[in-house]
Design a protein around this motif. Structure first.
Motif, short mmCIF file in Angstrom:
data_model
loop_
_atom_site.label_atom_id
_atom_site.label_comp_id
_atom_site.label_asym_id
_atom_site.label_seq_id
_atom_site.Cartn_x
_atom_site.Cartn_y
_atom_site.Cartn_z
N PHE A 19 38.85 34.13 -70.65
CA PHE A 19 37.93 34.00 -69.52
C PHE A 19 37.81 32.57 -69.02
O PHE A 19 38.00 32.30 -67.84
CB PHE A 19 36.55 34.54 -69.89
N ALA A 20 37.50 31.64 -69.88
CA ALA A 20 37.21 30.26 -69.46
C ALA A 20 38.46 29.48 -69.06
O ALA A 20 38.35 28.39 -68.51
CB ALA A 20 36.48 29.51 -70.56
N VAL A 47 37.84 24.24 -65.61
CA VAL A 47 38.13 24.85 -66.91
C VAL A 47 37.14 24.30 -67.92
O VAL A 47 36.86 23.10 -67.93
CB VAL A 47 39.57 24.53 -67.35
N GLY A 48 36.60 25.17 -68.71
CA GLY A 48 35.68 24.70 -69.73
C GLY A 48 34.69 25.75 -70.15
O GLY A 48 34.66 26.85 -69.61
N HIS A 49 33.89 25.35 -71.09
CA HIS A 49 32.90 26.26 -71.65
C HIS A 49 31.50 25.79 -71.30
O HIS A 49 30.67 25.56 -72.17
CB HIS A 49 33.09 26.36 -73.17
N ASP A 50 31.26 25.63 -70.00
CA ASP A 50 29.91 25.29 -69.56
C ASP A 50 29.55 26.14 -68.36
O ASP A 50 30.40 26.79 -67.75
CB ASP A 50 29.80 23.79 -69.24
N ALA A 53 31.50 25.88 -64.95
CA ALA A 53 32.78 26.61 -64.92
C ALA A 53 32.54 28.11 -64.80
O ALA A 53 33.20 28.79 -64.02
CB ALA A 53 33.59 26.29 -66.18
N PHE A 54 31.58 28.62 -65.56
CA PHE A 54 31.28 30.05 -65.51
C PHE A 54 30.79 30.46 -64.12
O PHE A 54 31.19 31.50 -63.60
CB PHE A 54 30.24 30.43 -66.56
N ASP A 55 29.92 29.65 -63.53
CA ASP A 55 29.38 29.96 -62.20
C ASP A 55 30.49 29.99 -61.15
O ASP A 55 30.45 30.81 -60.24
CB ASP A 55 28.30 28.96 -61.80
N ALA A 56 31.47 29.11 -61.27
CA ALA A 56 32.57 29.10 -60.31
C ALA A 56 33.38 30.40 -60.39
O ALA A 56 33.77 30.96 -59.37
CB ALA A 56 33.47 27.89 -60.56
N ILE A 57 33.59 30.88 -61.60
CA ILE A 57 34.32 32.14 -61.77
C ILE A 57 33.48 33.31 -61.26
O ILE A 57 33.99 34.21 -60.59
CB ILE A 57 34.75 32.34 -63.23
N ILE A 58 32.19 33.30 -61.55
CA ILE A 58 31.30 34.35 -61.06
C ILE A 58 31.34 34.39 -59.53
O ILE A 58 31.38 35.46 -58.93
CB ILE A 58 29.86 34.15 -61.59
N CYS A 64 33.03 41.86 -57.67
CA CYS A 64 33.54 42.70 -58.75
C CYS A 64 32.42 43.08 -59.71
O CYS A 64 31.61 42.25 -60.10
CB CYS A 64 34.63 41.96 -59.52
N GLU A 65 32.42 44.34 -60.08
CA GLU A 65 31.39 44.86 -60.97
C GLU A 65 31.67 44.50 -62.42
O GLU A 65 30.75 44.29 -63.21
CB GLU A 65 31.32 46.38 -60.83
N ALA A 66 32.94 44.44 -62.80
CA ALA A 66 33.30 44.19 -64.19
C ALA A 66 34.51 43.27 -64.24
O ALA A 66 35.35 43.26 -63.33
CB ALA A 66 33.60 45.50 -64.91
N ILE A 67 34.59 42.52 -65.35
CA ILE A 67 35.68 41.58 -65.57
C ILE A 67 36.30 41.91 -66.92
O ILE A 67 35.60 42.03 -67.93
CB ILE A 67 35.14 40.13 -65.57
N PHE A 68 37.62 42.04 -66.94
CA PHE A 68 38.36 42.35 -68.15
C PHE A 68 39.22 41.15 -68.49
O PHE A 68 39.97 40.67 -67.64
CB PHE A 68 39.22 43.60 -67.95
N VAL A 69 39.10 40.67 -69.72
CA VAL A 69 39.79 39.46 -70.16
C VAL A 69 40.48 39.70 -71.49
O VAL A 69 40.15 40.65 -72.21
CB VAL A 69 38.80 38.28 -70.28
N ASN A 70 41.40 38.80 -71.83
CA ASN A 70 42.04 38.87 -73.13
C ASN A 70 41.04 38.51 -74.21
O ASN A 70 41.00 39.12 -75.27
CB ASN A 70 43.24 37.91 -73.17
N LYS A 71 40.19 37.52 -73.93
CA LYS A 71 39.20 37.06 -74.89
C LYS A 71 38.10 36.32 -74.14
O LYS A 71 38.35 35.67 -73.14
CB LYS A 71 39.86 36.13 -75.91
N ILE A 72 36.88 36.44 -74.65
CA ILE A 72 35.74 35.70 -74.11
C ILE A 72 34.82 35.36 -75.28
O ILE A 72 34.62 36.18 -76.18
CB ILE A 72 35.00 36.48 -73.01
N GLY A 73 34.28 34.17 -75.25
CA GLY A 73 33.35 33.75 -76.29
C GLY A 73 32.00 34.44 -76.13
O GLY A 73 31.64 34.89 -75.03
#
Length: 112
Positions: A19-20, A47-50, A53-58, A64-73
């Protein structure tokens, strides 16, 4: 309004991005009992874990209603859920993920 999902993928074949660190999301919309590919969105988000970064992706995936990732913390997952997004670890081929979303009705309203 069509239900949309985002899959973090470098190729569109496998959900293979964290995700990040995702550089691209493949967007699909649900039509009846199947998903139709709409577009590939390039993620030029920090890129990052703050939360910045999360708000930019949101924002990139706001429709989109749902997000599918390989891994998310855990922290990132909680933050997305608090912001009203559903997020799933789904390190599988895209076609498998799409089939399972339909089969298991993962977009069903859980707020009953």
């Amino acid at each position: 309004m069509a239900e949309k999902i985002a899959l973090a993928s470098s190729t569109g074949i496998f959900v293979d991005e964290h995700f990040a660190q995702a550089t691209a999301f493949y967007i699909y919309s649900k039509s009846a009992d199947k998903f139709i590919f709409e577009e590939k969105r390039i993620c030029r988000c920090p890129v990052g874990h703050d939360t910045n970064a999360f708000d930019a992706i949101i924002e990139l995936l706001s429709d989109c209603e749902a997000i599918f990732v390989n891994k998310i913390g855990v922290g990132a997952a909680h933050y997305l859920i608090e912001k009203g997004k559903r997020v799933f670890d789904a390190p599988y081929p895209v076609e498998t993920v799409l089939e399972q979303v339909i089969k298991k009705d993962l977009l069903a309203d859980t707020k009953a």
